[in-house]
Design a protein around this motif. Structure first.
Motif, mmCIF file in Angstrom:
data_model
loop_
_atom_site.group_PDB
_atom_site.id
_atom_site.type_symbol
_atom_site.label_atom_id
_atom_site.label_comp_id
_atom_site.label_asym_id
_atom_site.label_seq_id
_atom_site.Cartn_x
_atom_site.Cartn_y
_atom_site.Cartn_z
ATOM 1 N N GLU A 1 0.928 -1.555 -0.245
ATOM 2 C CA GLU A 1 0.214 0.055 -0.362
ATOM 3 C C GLU A 1 0.315 1.387 -0.352
ATOM 4 N N ARG B 1 -9.410 2.233 -4.317
ATOM 5 C CA ARG B 1 -7.984 2.655 -4.165
ATOM 6 C C ARG B 1 -7.665 2.291 -5.991
ATOM 7 N N ARG C 1 -4.133 5.413 -3.776
ATOM 8 C CA ARG C 1 -4.997 6.378 -3.765
ATOM 9 C C ARG C 1 -5.199 7.077 -4.986
#
Ligand SMILES: Cc1cc2nc3c(=O)[nH]c(=O)nc-3n(C[C@H](O)[C@H](O)[C@H](O)COP(=O)(O)OP(=O)(O)OC[C@H]3O[C@@H](n4cnc5c(N)ncnc54)[C@H](O)[C@@H]3O)c2cc1C
Length: 358
Positions: free
Chosen positions: A6, A116, A129
């Motif tokens: 992430e 996302r 994002r």
């Protein structure tokens, strides 16, 4: 299968546009390698410059703007721009600790979970994002089709494969294309080739003297209008015209830059016009430009019926998480710098609703 890593922002491409964006991300508090990652599939620093032919020396480059925050000083104009820019980008990446990951090819970007985006790469997946796409055009040379093209017995190549004039010694070369690459190829080839012929679809337009800011702005506005309407962008050079420098002036006086209209067909031995005129050729060099590298974004369905991606500033109208920098009006070194800053400003606003991950 490994879970996607992430991050807040993925930057695809470490050319002028991607590095400018990375600089502004870092400057505004995003941590390189954590809050944002820069992925590039080329082997070395330098963006597309690393692939440009060695005779394109730094002195022949028209107005390369430095990246934000670090000047490019004392560059030897006689050295290949591939080396000069490659070294400069390398120094830049290290100075600002941008931690570019290479070679990493982005294969696809698609909708991920929780609002996302999922970025699929040759080195695993990233969940992000926001996305800054800075993939340039070098990977997508444009070759127009011409009747009879497949019958030509000589060699056909594109600017993307050109490595310098020496290999064309004694050959008859037809150069197609009215941009800066076309004129540079002709001026280089003339002393080596047995004959050169220049053909362009539209009569070339040269502009006298330095290109002032107002003319630059007007030209960029034309490209901007196209991308706002969702049409494929035209190159900035196609609207600014060709700079009339000393070498070009000499080429015009010598007849090296005498232009003919586009031929009507290609024959096994050369090219031919409808009125019966013919030019024999060993080589056809297509200096017909490049198109934006965007195939990896296809799953996001950003394209408009007109064939382009509608962009406001740098933001894709169809998906505000996606920014295109170095695209359309920002496809120049100065435009890429501005676009990088503007994309980061916009993304900060978008992400402001939630703080960065700890
Ligand atoms: C021959 C030539 C001469 C030029 N001369 C000038 C000039 O004198 N002055 C000027 O202002 N502009 C010039 N330009 C235009 C200039 O090159 C661009 O405006 C600018 O350098 C492009 O920067 P960029 O970051 O958009 O693209 P690039 O420099 O093309 O960088 C894109 C990067 O994205 C990477 N990439 C692409 N696809 C993927 C993928 N799927 N996954 C991972 N990485 C990917 C590539 O490896 C590359 O490093 C010239 C262009 C050409 C073709």
């Amino acid at each position: 299968m490994n879970a996607a890593r992430e991050t807040e922002v993925v930057v695809i491409g470490a050319g002028q546009a991607g590095l400018a964006a990375a600089y502004h991300l870092r400057r505004t508090g995003f941590r390189p390698g954590r809050d944002f990652v820069v992925l590039d599939h080329s082997p070395r620093p330098g963006g597309a410059w690393q692939f440009r032919w060695p005779s394109l020396t730094f002195g022949k480059v028209h107005g390369m703007h430095a990246l934000p925050g670090m000047e490019l000083t004392d560059a030897d104009p006689a050295r290949p721009s591939a080396e000069v820019v490659g070294e400069y980008f390398d120094r830049y990446e290290r100075t600002f600790g941008l931690r570019v990951r290479r070679p990493v090819a982005v294969r696809a970007v698609r909708a991920g979970v929780g609002g996302r985006l999922l970025v699929e790469t040759s080195d695993g997946d990233w969940s992000t994002r926001a996305l800054i796409n800075a993939t340039g055009t070098w990977g997508r040379p444009f070759w127009p089709r011409s009747p009879g093209q497949e019958t030509f017995r000589g060699r056909q190549l594109h600017t993307a494969q050109y490595t310098g004039p020496e290999e064309f010694a004694g050959q008859r070369v037809v150069v197609v294309g009215g941009g800066a690459s076309g004129t540079q190829h002709l001026l280089e080839l003339a002393p080596y080739a047995a004959a050169t012929t220049w053909v362009t679809r539209r009569p070339p337009v040269f502009h006298e003297g330095p290109f002032d800011q107002e003319a630059g702005r007007a030209a960029v506005a034309l490209v901007e209008e196209r991308v706002r309407e969702g049409l494929p962008p035209r190159s900035v050079v196609s609207v600014t015209g060709l700079p009339l420098d000393d070498a070009v002036r000499q080429g015009l006086a010598d007849g090296v830059l005498e232009r003919r209209p586009m031929f009507d067909r290609i024959t096994p031995d050369g090219v031919e016009w409808r009125d019966g005129r013919k030019v024999a050729a060993d080589v056809i060099l297509w200096a017909t430009g490049f198109r934006a590298v965007l195939r990896h974004l296809a799953p996001l369905r950003l394209r408009e019926p007109g064939g382009g991606i509608r962009v406001e500033g740098t933001r894709a109208v169809a998906d505000p998480r996606v920014h295109l920098v170095g695209y359309g009006p920002s496809a120049s070194t100065v435009g890429a710098n501005r676009a990088g800053r503007s994309a980061v400003r916009d993304i900060r606003r978008l992400l402001a609703e939630e703080p960065l991950a700890a």
